[in-house]
Design a protein around this motif. Structure first.
Motif, PDB file in Angstrom:
ATOM      1  N   TYR A 182      -0.120  35.391   3.807  1.00 57.91           N
ATOM      2  CA  TYR A 182      -0.248  34.247   4.708  1.00 57.91           C
ATOM      3  C   TYR A 182       0.801  33.205   4.347  1.00 57.91           C
ATOM      4  O   TYR A 182       1.079  32.956   3.167  1.00 57.91           O
ATOM      5  N   PHE A 183       1.351  32.610   5.405  1.00 58.96           N
ATOM      6  CA  PHE A 183       2.372  31.571   5.230  1.00 58.96           C
ATOM      7  C   PHE A 183       1.863  30.276   5.850  1.00 58.96           C
ATOM      8  O   PHE A 183       1.503  30.246   7.033  1.00 58.96           O
ATOM      9  N   VAL A 184       1.830  29.211   5.035  1.00 63.84           N
ATOM     10  CA  VAL A 184       1.382  27.889   5.474  1.00 63.84           C
ATOM     11  C   VAL A 184       2.584  26.945   5.350  1.00 63.84           C
ATOM     12  O   VAL A 184       2.901  26.494   4.240  1.00 63.84           O
ATOM     13  N   PRO A 185       3.287  26.638   6.443  1.00 64.52           N
ATOM     14  CA  PRO A 185       4.484  25.781   6.340  1.00 64.52           C
ATOM     15  C   PRO A 185       4.184  24.389   5.795  1.00 64.52           C
ATOM     16  O   PRO A 185       5.019  23.811   5.085  1.00 64.52           O
ATOM     17  N   GLN A 186       3.008  23.817   6.115  1.00 64.64           N
ATOM     18  CA  GLN A 186       2.688  22.475   5.638  1.00 64.64           C
ATOM     19  C   GLN A 186       2.381  22.450   4.151  1.00 64.64           C
ATOM     20  O   GLN A 186       2.423  21.396   3.531  1.00 64.64           O
ATOM     21  N   LEU A 187       2.064  23.605   3.583  1.00 64.92           N
ATOM     22  CA  LEU A 187       1.770  23.669   2.156  1.00 64.92           C
ATOM     23  C   LEU A 187       3.028  23.737   1.319  1.00 64.92           C
ATOM     24  O   LEU A 187       3.044  23.268   0.174  1.00 64.92           O
ATOM     25  N   GLY A 188       4.082  24.275   1.852  1.00 63.93           N
ATOM     26  CA  GLY A 188       5.341  24.384   1.133  1.00 63.93           C
ATOM     27  C   GLY A 188       6.335  25.199   1.933  1.00 63.93           C
ATOM     28  O   GLY A 188       5.971  25.890   2.898  1.00 63.93           O
ATOM     29  N   PRO A 189       7.612  25.176   1.560  1.00 63.48           N
ATOM     30  CA  PRO A 189       8.625  25.951   2.296  1.00 63.48           C
ATOM     31  C   PRO A 189       8.502  27.438   2.000  1.00 63.48           C
ATOM     32  O   PRO A 189       7.782  27.873   1.097  1.00 63.48           O
ATOM     33  N   ALA A 190       9.222  28.199   2.775  1.00 66.59           N
ATOM     34  CA  ALA A 190       9.272  29.640   2.536  1.00 66.59           C
ATOM     35  C   ALA A 190      10.134  29.908   1.305  1.00 66.59           C
ATOM     36  O   ALA A 190      11.088  29.183   1.018  1.00 66.59           O
ATOM     37  N   PRO A 191       9.806  30.932   0.528  1.00 68.40           N
ATOM     38  CA  PRO A 191      10.646  31.250  -0.646  1.00 68.40           C
ATOM     39  C   PRO A 191      12.050  31.669  -0.232  1.00 68.40           C
ATOM     40  O   PRO A 191      12.316  31.986   0.932  1.00 68.40           O
ATOM     41  N   LYS A 192      12.939  31.689  -1.200  1.00 68.79           N
ATOM     42  CA  LYS A 192      14.335  31.991  -0.888  1.00 68.79           C
ATOM     43  C   LYS A 192      14.503  33.381  -0.304  1.00 68.79           C
ATOM     44  O   LYS A 192      15.338  33.594   0.577  1.00 68.79           O
ATOM     45  N   TRP A 193      13.735  34.331  -0.783  1.00 68.69           N
ATOM     46  CA  TRP A 193      13.887  35.697  -0.296  1.00 68.69           C
ATOM     47  C   TRP A 193      13.274  35.900   1.087  1.00 68.69           C
ATOM     48  O   TRP A 193      13.424  36.975   1.678  1.00 68.69           O
ATOM     49  N   ALA A 194      12.574  34.888   1.638  1.00 73.66           N
ATOM     50  CA  ALA A 194      11.990  34.980   2.988  1.00 73.66           C
ATOM     51  C   ALA A 194      12.242  33.682   3.741  1.00 73.66           C
ATOM     52  O   ALA A 194      11.346  33.146   4.394  1.00 73.66           O
ATOM     53  N   SER A 195      13.449  33.158   3.658  1.00 76.88           N
ATOM     54  CA  SER A 195      13.775  31.880   4.305  1.00 76.88           C
ATOM     55  C   SER A 195      13.713  31.961   5.822  1.00 76.88           C
ATOM     56  O   SER A 195      13.591  30.938   6.500  1.00 76.88           O
ATOM     57  N   PHE A 196      13.776  33.150   6.370  1.00 77.18           N
ATOM     58  CA  PHE A 196      13.748  33.312   7.833  1.00 77.18           C
ATOM     59  C   PHE A 196      12.362  33.112   8.419  1.00 77.18           C
ATOM     60  O   PHE A 196      12.203  33.071   9.642  1.00 77.18           O
ATOM     61  N   LEU A 197      11.338  33.014   7.575  1.00 76.15           N
ATOM     62  CA  LEU A 197       9.974  32.886   8.085  1.00 76.15           C
ATOM     63  C   LEU A 197       9.794  31.634   8.924  1.00 76.15           C
ATOM     64  O   LEU A 197       9.067  31.641   9.916  1.00 76.15           O
TER      65      LEU A 197
END
Length: 768
Positions: free
Chosen positions: A363-378
């Motif tokens: 799960y990806f929560v943009p308000q919780l933090g940015p996407a990691p470097k290896w998945a910056s396209f998320l």
């Protein structure tokens, strides 16, 4: 965190099954079964509306633990069936390798910054060491292990198990050290140690004890207990019969500041402590009453998340909340399958889960933090992914209420996979719905076609140019009042328009006068005051008076006595029109609407459309024009009937017309005399002077039918008609002989000055 901010937190599923809180779509809509082979030996669940961030991020049966390496380049997870270890390369977003073990994994720790060295605790009391080459060494502990931790300064691997002992395996020396024995301190028997935490700041050991609901803190230097933290049983248990002996600490997480601890209990509560105080400063209830399995302090996230966010998870739900307001959730995620472990990728908004399903959810929560470097396209594809899913998901389904389901004859399918329960109705396949509707109502297509045609006609009628009088035609009640209001408004608008034009003309004249006098003209234009109609609404469009023109209860009774008292003129006019009867023209119009008895009107109905189009000529509808040559032997019946009716009406009304010319031998007071004769006879006895001043004169002009009368009249008046001269108008003629030549003085104008000259200053004539 305020409620307004919580509502805008979005959760995106980027691996595995869509969570109920991260998708607005039901599970039956997003989940589809796909055969992995023709023989249908294995089945794989596919969820629509999600993306597969890491390829092959799954296990054949279930997963137990998942963690990322310290350098953030790999993900290591353990699962079953068969028991195995899998490693994924995050740079390639795919599986790197898998390695099988003899027993199922309970817990594991990475000994290096990458994936090359790890230690694993198995459920058969064995401890395995793995390196880059594969399996390295295996040993056993006396009891079944529950958790694992590694103390880097002393190279001690700590194993908690059933009972009150903590086993220590020193990897530098390659042998077991003296275990740490926990004392109950009179608080109850210790059934086991569920979890171990090592503070990264001061390296204090924290052991979560099962059985007495306590947390014991040990100093690694003295290898002795330095403090005991007891959970408040009266706040965590709802039944009075339960005491601290039924409580257990199932998860512990220390904050990097070295002072704060998060403690998870077996009752589903999370308590926040400061090690300098024995009382918790915050309590969070998961709501399911299940033991807490994972606790993490989220640091270095986004500005919206702030500092001091805690992620707590049990078997059913993941909750992220602020330590300052534990009653409100920053976000809540309910996975589709039961959870075994949750791992937060440090410094990002990505959550990795190990669960009972085949696919491991992410799960990806943009308000919780940015996407990691290896998945910056998320951050670029998650919102687009959700929009497309929501828009296209329900295209093949139709929502049907229970009442409509009975009309279609599909109520016997309730409880079968053909109907999907949702809110107060069911979702049914669109093909099945169309088929059932055609069977239940064979005329559905005809009704649909009529509806489409009616909608198109209504749409075309809206584009027509309508006049202002259409507003009065739209009213249902008091149409006369509506027409009167429209007329008054139009008069008022015309009056204001004339006043405005007059005012503009006056202003222009004033400006011209000021310019001539050399005065400065102000360029600022004064705003014109708005009229009452432009500033306010019309009575017909005013919602306060809408009922007057639509509700029949507000219809004006024109036959009532009150209306007659308030509007005497309109009542008298209506009464006179009703009593006087119809005129000849009105009767003629009424008769023209009826079918003629002589068959003259039959040709109109039998003719083609071209005959109807030709009715716009000036000859159509004229009753007085009758050509007997076109219809020999027939009479103009309509004209004769109209004249007969007029004559009969005049006879019935005793109308006697006044002759155009005065009849001889009539007295001055006779009705047959004209008004001029009576006026002349009345003034015969007065003086001639007074008679010339007051008496009226009447004359009639009767054109003569012969040219002789005109010649006689010209001879009497002295205006003899000349040869070659044509007269027209008043005193105008054309042709004839040329007039005498104009004299020199008349041709060139005056040669001497006028005798009387007009003064331009005093506006009078002055004498020279």
């Amino acid at each position: 965190m305020s409620s307004s901010e919580q509502e805008h937190v979005k959760v995106y599923t980027v691996n595995g099954a869509a969570a109920g809180s991260s998708s607005s779509l039901p599970d039956w809509l997003t989940r589809k079964r796909a055969n992995a082979s023709r023989k249908r030996k294995a089945q794989k669940e596919h969820y629509e509306g999600t993306i597969e961030l890491i390829q092959g991020f799954e296990f054949p049966e279930a997963s137990n633990k998942v963690r990322t390496t310290s350098d953030g380049t790999h993900v290591i997870a353990t699962g079953t069936y068969k028991p195995q270890i899998r490693v994924w390369d995050l740079d390639q977003l795919s599986l790197k390798f898998e390695r099988h073990t003899d027993a199922e994994n309970v817990d594991f720790i990475m000994l290096s910054d990458d994936w090359t060295k790890s230690i694993h605790l198995q459920n058969d009391r064995t401890v395995e060491l793995h390196t880059q080459g594969g399996f390295h060494y295996r040993t056993r502990i006396p009891r079944f292990g529950r958790s694992l931790a590694y103390h880097f300064p002393s190279c001690d691997a700590l194993f908690s198990a059933t009972g009150n002992e903590i086993y220590r395996l020193n990897l530098e020396q390659g042998r077991f050290m003296t275990p740490l024995v926990l004392e109950d301190a009179g608080l109850g028997n210790i059934e086991g140690v569920n979890c171990i935490d090592i503070n990264p700041v001061h390296q204090l050991f924290a052991f979560g004890v099962d059985g007495n609901g306590t947390t014991q803190f040990w100093d690694p230097r003295s290898r002795s207990c330095v403090g005991v933290l007891r959970l408040p049983a009266n706040k965590l248990t709802t039944s009075a019969s339960l005491d601290s002996s039924s409580l257990g600490v199932t998860a512990i997480s220390s904050r990097p500041d070295g002072l704060s601890y998060a403690v998870g209990s077996s009752t589903g509560h999370t308590l926040l402590y400061d090690i300098r105080a024995a009382k918790s400063f915050a309590i969070k209830d998961q709501g399911y009453g299940l033991p807490i399995t994972s606790l993490t302090w989220i640091e270095g996230g986004s500005k919206m998340a702030g500092d001091g966010m805690i992620m707590s998870a049990d078997k059913k739900v993941i909750k992220v909340w602020d330590r300052a307001s534990p009653s409100a959730n920053f976000c809540s995620i309910t996975p589709a399958t039961d959870l075994n472990h949750v791992h937060h990728v440090p410094g990002s908004g990505l959550l990795l889960t190990a669960n009972e399903g085949i696919q491991m959810a992410t799960y990806f929560v943009p308000q919780l933090g940015p996407a990691p470097k290896w998945a910056s396209f998320l951050e670029n594809i998650t919102e687009e992914m959700e929009d497309n899913t929501t828009r296209n998901a329900y295209e093949d389904y139709k929502f049907v209420e229970r009442s409509e389901l009975t009309k279609l004859g599909l109520d016997h399918l309730i409880g079968t996979p053909a109907l999907k329960p949702y809110m107060h109705g069911y979702f049914v396949s669109l093909k099945l719905y169309d088929t059932a509707r055609v069977i239940a109502n064979p005329f559905a297509y005809a009704e649909h076609r009529e509806k489409v045609i009616r909608d198109k006609m209504d749409k075309l009628s809206e584009t027509r140019i309508r006049s202002k009088k259409d507003t009065a035609n739209q009213v249902k009640v008091n149409k006369a009042l509506a027409e009167k209001i429209l007329k008054d408004e139009e008069k008022a608008k015309r009056r204001e328009e004339r006043q405005r034009r007059k005012k503009v003309a006056e202003e222009e004249d004033e400006e011209e006068e000021e310019e001539e006098d050399g005065m400065d003209v102000d360029d600022e234009e004064q705003e014109e005051p708005e009229s009452k109609e432009s500033a306010g609404q019309s009575l017909l469009s005013d919602p306060r008076f809408a009922q007057v023109f639509t509700n029949p209860e507000f219809e004006i009774d024109v036959n009532s006595r009150e209306y007659a008292l308030l509007n005497p003129s309109s009542v008298a006019k209506r009464t006179s029109m009703h009593d006087r009867g119809k005129t000849a023209v009105e009767d003629e119009e009424d008769e023209s609407d009826k079918v003629s008895s002589d068959g003259l009107g039959e040709s109109d109905s039998e003719g083609s459309d071209e005959d109807h189009d030709s009715d716009d000529s000036s000859d159509a509808g004229e009753l007085t024009k009758f050509d007997p040559r076109s219809r020999p032997g027939q009479k103009n019946v309509r004209v004769e009937e109209a004249y007969a009716r007029t004559k009969q009406q005049n006879r019935k009304a005793n109308v006697k017309l006044v002759p155009m010319r005065a009849q001889g031998g009539t007295s001055g007071d006779s009705r047959d005399t004209s008004f001029g004769q009576r006026r002349a006879n009345k003034g015969a006895g007065t003086s001639k002077k007074k008679h010339d001043e007051d008496a009226a004169m009447e004359f009639s002009y009767i054109p003569s039918a012969s040219s002789k009368a005109s010649d006689d009249s010209n001879a009497k008046t002295g205006n003899a008609k000349r040869k070659g001269v044509e007269t027209f108008g008043v005193g105008m003629e054309r042709g004839g002989e040329e007039r005498a030549e104009i004299s020199e003085s008349d041709r060139k104008g005056r040669t001497h000055r006028r005798q009387g000259m007009r003064s331009g200053s005093k506006n009078v004539f002055r004498r020279m």
